[in-house]
Design an enzyme around this catalytic site. Structure first.
Site, mmCIF file in Angstrom:
data_model
loop_
_atom_site.group_PDB
_atom_site.id
_atom_site.type_symbol
_atom_site.label_atom_id
_atom_site.label_comp_id
_atom_site.label_asym_id
_atom_site.label_seq_id
_atom_site.Cartn_x
_atom_site.Cartn_y
_atom_site.Cartn_z
ATOM 1 N N GLY A 94 -7.424 -4.533 7.315
ATOM 2 C CA GLY A 94 -6.806 -3.605 8.270
ATOM 3 C C GLY A 94 -7.542 -3.506 9.589
ATOM 4 C CE LYS A 137 -3.689 -2.693 2.012
ATOM 5 N NZ LYS A 137 -4.879 -2.758 2.842
ATOM 6 C CD GLU A 158 -6.764 -0.149 1.219
ATOM 7 O OE1 GLU A 158 -5.695 0.008 0.608
ATOM 8 O OE2 GLU A 158 -6.878 -0.897 2.221
ATOM 9 C CG HIS A 205 -6.958 -2.908 -2.749
ATOM 10 N ND1 HIS A 205 -7.478 -2.176 -1.699
ATOM 11 C CD2 HIS A 205 -6.314 -3.960 -2.186
ATOM 12 C CE1 HIS A 205 -7.150 -2.767 -0.561
ATOM 13 N NE2 HIS A 205 -6.440 -3.853 -0.830
HETATM 14 P P1 13P Z 1 -4.536 -6.227 5.706
HETATM 15 O O1 13P Z 1 -3.790 -7.541 5.597
HETATM 16 O O2 13P Z 1 -3.724 -5.142 6.322
HETATM 17 O O3 13P Z 1 -5.873 -6.423 6.330
HETATM 18 O O4 13P Z 1 -4.816 -5.736 4.186
HETATM 19 C C1 13P Z 1 -5.356 -6.614 3.276
HETATM 20 C C2 13P Z 1 -5.307 -5.982 1.931
HETATM 21 O O5 13P Z 1 -6.012 -5.035 1.665
HETATM 22 C C3 13P Z 1 -4.370 -6.538 0.949
HETATM 23 O O6 13P Z 1 -4.591 -6.032 -0.320
#
Ligand code: 13P
Length: 254
Positions: free
Chosen positions: A173, A11, A97, A95
């Protein structure tokens, strides 16, 4: 044969120095590892240097996003051919996000998938439901819509070149992982749905990753599920030790 993939999505983390250090440590810890494809996806700006670090190792690199045009007046964007030119083999597309914070639609994701394939990158298509969807019993409906939109006009042979990642948004997350049973149920659903559209052989050969608070203490039980073919890891991929421990889930008999 389905490919097992253990992927780290860094990220928007790591400065240049941190990225080189993390990649160096991951490479050292996983030298010769051959139980899964290992992939790290640093921020764009660190890809070229990380590519040099992992060159000639078992670790592959990927982008976290791309634009669907190959070049031109698209300030701030990065194309598939640019990713390829610095050594990427993969790219994450859609993704949650990107969908939630940057307004990406299934239509845009569909164009990005096609652009990734045009550049000979393996796209990792991310799909996943929000907590409200799950609580309202709409998980399958939401995933179906995301798959239908993202894979619109996809010929069968393209399906053989992509990877799907199921990432329930409520598990990203948050430290709240889907249980192995919950994840398996959805992975089975995705495979069955794609089997109806693209045939059993394609669906059985498709790699479906799970993402959402994957950690060393839950990766073994998730990986033991029949339809979970690896992971897309966020937070835990930023520490070489936890990435290594999660990778080792793929080396255990299930
Ligand atoms: P986390 O493992 O931090 O929950 O994130 C997952 C993710 O979005 C991977 O693309």
């Amino acid at each position: 044969m389905r490919k097992t993939i253990i992927a780290g999505n860094w990220k928007m983390n790591t400065t240049a120095d941190e990225a080189s250090k993390l990649a160096t440590e991951i490479k050292a810890r996983l030298t010769g590892f051959n139980h899964a494809e290992l992939l790290i996806c640093p921020p764009y700006i660190n890809l070229a240097q990380v590519s040099k670090v992992v060159n000639k190792s078992v670790i592959k690199i990927g982008g976290q996003n791309l634009y669907y045009e190959q070049s031109g007046a698209f300030t701030g964007e990065i194309s598939g051919q640019m990713l390829k030119s610095v050594g990427c083999d993969y790219v994450i597309v859609g993704h949650s996000e990107r969908r939630a914070l940057f307004g990406e639609t299934d239509e845009l994701i569909n164009r990005k998938l096609k652009a990734a394939l045009d550049s000979e990158l393996i796209p990792i298509l991310c799909i996943g439901e929000q907590l409200e969807d799950r609580e309202a019993g709409l998980t399958e409906k939401v995933l179906e819509k995301q798959l239908d939109g993202s894979l619109k006009e996809f010929p069968t042979d393209w399906m053989e070149k992509i990877v799907v990642a199921y990432e329930p948004v409520w598990a990203i997350g948050t430290g709240k992982t889907a249980t192995p049973e919950q994840a398996e149920e959805v992975h089975r659903f995705i495979r069955d749905k794609l089997s109806q559209e693209f045939g059993g052989t394609v669906a059985e050969g498709l790699t479906i990753l799970y993402g959402g608070s994957v950690k060393p203490d839950n990766s073994d039980s998730l990986f033991a599920e029949e339809n979970i073919d690896g992971f897309l890891i966020g937070g835990a991929s930023l520490k070489a030790e936890s990435f290594e421990r999660i990778a080792h889930s793929a080396s255990k008999e299930s």
